[in-house]
Design a protein around this motif. Sequence first.
Motif: not given
Lengths: 254, 254
Positions: B34-37, B39-41, B117-118, B120-123, B125-126
């Motif tokens: 989750i977190v490594s995906s 990080q592409m934010a 925050a960017l 966090a929001q990616n995390a 949704l993942a």
Amino acid sequence: MTEFDSSLMEQMRRHRSIREFKPDPLPEGMLEAIVSSAQMASTSSYLQYYSVVVVEEVDKKARLAELCGNQDQIRQCPTFLVFCADLHRLKRVCDREGTLIQTGYVESLLVAAIDAALLAQNAALAAESLGLGMVYIGAIRNEPAQVIAELGLPNLTFPIVGMCLGYPAVDPPSKPRLPLPAVLHRERYQAKAMDAHLDAYDAKIVTMEMFRHMETGEVYGWMARAARQAAYTDPKRLRVDVGRVLREQGFGLK
Amino acid sequence: MTEFDSSLMEQMRRHRSIREFKPDPLPEGMLEAIVSSAQMASTSSYLQYYSVVVVEEVDKKARLAELCGNQDQIRQCPTFLVFCADLHRLKRVCDREGTLIQTGYVESLLVAAIDAALLAQNAALAAESLGLGMVYIGAIRNEPAQVIAELGLPNLTFPIVGMCLGYPAVDPPSKPRLPLPAVLHRERYQAKAMDAHLDAYDAKIVTMEMFRHMETGEVYGWMARAARQAAYTDPKRLRVDVGRVLREQGFGLK
């Protein structure tokens, strides 16, 4: 990537910022679909502390490009969004209901900026899922007073981040992020443990020849670049006006 | 919804915060995926101003729950994340490279808070794409000094937002958001035009009977609730310590 994956996570990992756009406008209704889906992002206390100003007028985009360090992608993209921290709407509600909104503390800025950023990131992913490209424009904070005038932003609003949207005219590669152990800490922040990971990351960026001195042609790494950027003392780069303009807009910042 | 849709946007629209979790832990490796995906934010200037502290120790989660307004979901969720603004990593890089990081202006906080925050929001949704539920915990800023001590957060870091992760034990409905015209403004901020949309929204929330006075049983709308919450003067609710602790952590806030 691992056994834990989804098409959404695959899309995230393909993200790269797009800075050159085709002239085609967004089809009618697409922006509305993007922003209304994005609104389902979490929002602090269900208060929805954000607004989005969409700019598509050519002259206005050109003026905003000037105010944002003359970034040509703002001129080029058909649709430019400005995500704003917005306590003005809430103040209108308070006025109608006869209560007094509290905006004296830096917390008021933080909560609204976070809300706006969550909305923005949802919008970014929704746009990419429809085949659009995007790039954030942090330089929307370069000349906040002039941006506020240009967009007619009232008291208790502030431009947090811009976003260019349009169909990509280029297909750049993704940029690798910091190794996970330099970012994800178990139970406590692990300061020293990250140093070896920074070295490995830097070596990788050097191998990719991502950064190169314009004059000497010498390749440099993420750390040399980051250390230079974080140390800029030019007032424009430091965005020294942000605090003053926030206060003028009614954010107390105590 | 419209002709412009994607499975990602459908997932976004299904979002609801989850505040009750099954006891099952996240499978090994899921959080890392989750977190490594995530990080592409996008990240400002490719500087990656964020860290995540993951807390899974039972006692530590209980202490953090206490510090966050005694929110039981922090105890209950198997995995609690704290997304931090992080200029400490960058300072380490500057120290190694012999430059001096600039942190005197409120801009330094903003850029890092937006970056966090960017991510966090990616995390979020993942995580949801893998069947997890989540809720943000803004109350991580209730007692920032104690959270900083608990997580060993060094100088130039600050907890921006918490996140409970786990398998949902409940299936609440989504909460409708403000009508799009109250949020999306064409070319300029349209203050007066939003009032009619606020009325329509309020009427809808009343019809849904979403909020009800505990004692009288009377149903009230979004505006009455928002106007009360925005006007709280209790120092704890206003999070009056955030500014002081930010300064103690090295954020100048000029």
